[in-house]
Design a protein around this motif. Structure first.
Motif, mmCIF file in Angstrom:
data_model
loop_
_atom_site.group_PDB
_atom_site.id
_atom_site.type_symbol
_atom_site.label_atom_id
_atom_site.label_comp_id
_atom_site.label_asym_id
_atom_site.label_seq_id
_atom_site.Cartn_x
_atom_site.Cartn_y
_atom_site.Cartn_z
ATOM 1 N N SER A 47 0.838 -1.199 0.000
ATOM 2 C CA SER A 47 0.000 0.000 0.000
ATOM 3 C C SER A 47 0.871 1.247 0.000
ATOM 4 O O SER A 47 1.831 1.330 0.759
ATOM 5 C CB SER A 47 -0.892 -0.004 1.250
ATOM 6 N N TYR A 48 0.528 2.210 -0.855
ATOM 7 C CA TYR A 48 1.232 3.494 -0.893
ATOM 8 C C TYR A 48 0.464 4.567 -0.121
ATOM 9 O O TYR A 48 0.802 5.742 -0.183
ATOM 10 C CB TYR A 48 1.422 3.960 -2.340
ATOM 11 N N THR A 49 -0.582 4.180 0.590
ATOM 12 C CA THR A 49 -1.371 5.136 1.364
ATOM 13 C C THR A 49 -0.676 5.414 2.700
ATOM 14 O O THR A 49 0.243 4.684 3.094
ATOM 15 C CB THR A 49 -2.792 4.596 1.599
ATOM 16 N N ASN A 50 -1.123 6.468 3.406
ATOM 17 C CA ASN A 50 -0.486 6.848 4.675
ATOM 18 C C ASN A 50 -0.398 5.685 5.647
ATOM 19 O O ASN A 50 0.659 5.409 6.185
ATOM 20 C CB ASN A 50 -1.230 8.018 5.327
ATOM 21 N N SER A 51 -1.498 5.025 5.905
ATOM 22 C CA SER A 51 -1.519 3.803 6.718
ATOM 23 C C SER A 51 -1.812 2.660 5.758
ATOM 24 O O SER A 51 -2.656 2.795 4.872
ATOM 25 C CB SER A 51 -2.625 3.867 7.766
ATOM 26 N N VAL A 52 -1.149 1.532 5.966
ATOM 27 C CA VAL A 52 -1.301 0.438 4.998
ATOM 28 C C VAL A 52 -2.747 0.017 4.818
ATOM 29 O O VAL A 52 -3.155 -0.318 3.703
ATOM 30 C CB VAL A 52 -0.418 -0.787 5.344
ATOM 31 N N GLU A 53 -3.540 0.080 5.870
ATOM 32 C CA GLU A 53 -4.930 -0.361 5.749
ATOM 33 C C GLU A 53 -5.821 0.643 5.026
ATOM 34 O O GLU A 53 -6.934 0.307 4.611
ATOM 35 C CB GLU A 53 -5.527 -0.711 7.124
ATOM 36 N N ASP A 54 -5.361 1.886 4.853
ATOM 37 C CA ASP A 54 -6.172 2.909 4.161
ATOM 38 C C ASP A 54 -6.502 2.525 2.719
ATOM 39 O O ASP A 54 -7.485 3.000 2.163
ATOM 40 C CB ASP A 54 -5.471 4.266 4.173
ATOM 41 N N ILE A 55 -5.704 1.672 2.118
ATOM 42 C CA ILE A 55 -5.968 1.261 0.736
ATOM 43 C C ILE A 55 -7.323 0.560 0.625
ATOM 44 O O ILE A 55 -7.983 0.604 -0.405
ATOM 45 C CB ILE A 55 -4.825 0.365 0.192
ATOM 46 N N GLN A 77 3.161 -7.136 9.959
ATOM 47 C CA GLN A 77 3.120 -5.699 9.653
ATOM 48 C C GLN A 77 2.496 -5.418 8.286
ATOM 49 O O GLN A 77 2.199 -4.283 7.957
ATOM 50 C CB GLN A 77 4.539 -5.098 9.690
ATOM 51 N N ALA A 78 2.330 -6.458 7.499
ATOM 52 C CA ALA A 78 1.809 -6.310 6.133
ATOM 53 C C ALA A 78 0.311 -6.621 6.096
ATOM 54 O O ALA A 78 -0.290 -6.968 7.108
ATOM 55 C CB ALA A 78 2.568 -7.246 5.203
ATOM 56 N N VAL A 79 -0.275 -6.482 4.912
ATOM 57 C CA VAL A 79 -1.677 -6.839 4.715
ATOM 58 C C VAL A 79 -1.787 -7.826 3.565
ATOM 59 O O VAL A 79 -0.985 -7.808 2.632
ATOM 60 C CB VAL A 79 -2.576 -5.604 4.444
ATOM 61 N N ILE A 80 -2.797 -8.686 3.669
ATOM 62 C CA ILE A 80 -3.111 -9.614 2.596
ATOM 63 C C ILE A 80 -4.587 -9.437 2.256
ATOM 64 O O ILE A 80 -5.374 -8.966 3.080
ATOM 65 C CB ILE A 80 -2.797 -11.078 2.981
ATOM 66 N N ALA A 81 -4.937 -9.794 1.028
ATOM 67 C CA ALA A 81 -6.313 -9.598 0.588
ATOM 68 C C ALA A 81 -6.723 -10.687 -0.395
ATOM 69 O O ALA A 81 -5.881 -11.286 -1.073
ATOM 70 C CB ALA A 81 -6.467 -8.229 -0.069
#
Length: 176
Positions: free
Chosen positions: A27-35, A62-66
């Motif tokens: 994610s390139y957003t401020n907080s990774v979850e904001d995407i 620390q990462a996100v998966i989807a």
């Protein structure tokens, strides 16, 4: 998507996770979850954008998966590895009058208070304390400058930003 709308890249699909079509998301957003506040996403495959929807997401360390709708196997997910994730400009939240997206400042003409055309904004650099405009000087710059770095400090160096006119007025000496 209309042909005059340029998608805004907000992330990238990484490697697969597991066997059920989950993928790591950068994610390139401020907080990774904001995407995940944006829906639908556009992903670019073979030079073409297509709409996709996230069916589930979660933190993994620390990462996100989807997981995306319609992607149910590891093989389907592998086909999307390294695809960019984008949104349309109208999906971006409205900002207060005195705030700007970096994309709105790109290619703005920079003019100082004495009317000197200093060049165009080519890049913006995040320094921690304040952002800095990297201004590519005009071809015939009488001060011999190729580029200038102007701190984006409203009220001190940045006096006016006119996005519709693509113009920024600065209190900055052209010899700096």
């Amino acid at each position: 998507m209309s042909s005059n709308q340029q998608p805004i890249v907000v992330g990238k699909i990484g490697s697969t996770y597991g066997i059920k079509g989950w993928m790591k998301i950068t994610s390139y957003t401020n907080s990774v979850e904001d995407i995940f506040d944006y829906s639908p996403w556009l992903i670019q495959e073979q030079g073409k954008w297509r709409e996709v929807k996230v069916s589930q997401w979660r933190f993994h360390g620390q990462a996100v998966i989807a997981a995306l709708e319609g992607v149910e196997t590891r093989e389907q997910a592998q086909m999307l590895t390294n695809c960019e994730i984008a949104i349309l400009p109208e999906q971006m939240p409205e900002l207060p009058e005195d705030e700007f997206y970096w994309r709105d400042l790109m290619d703005c003409e920079v003019i100082n208070t004495k009317g000197y055309h200093m060049g165009k904004v080519e890049q913006i650099v995040e320094t921690g304390s304040n952002d800095v405009l990297l201004v590519k000087a005009n071809a015939k710059d009488s001060f011999g400058k190729v580029e200038r770095m102007i701190p984006f400090v409203p009220g001190q160096f940045i006096l006016e930003v006119n996005v519709p006119e693509k113009q920024i007025v600065v209190d900055w000496d052209p010899d700096f």
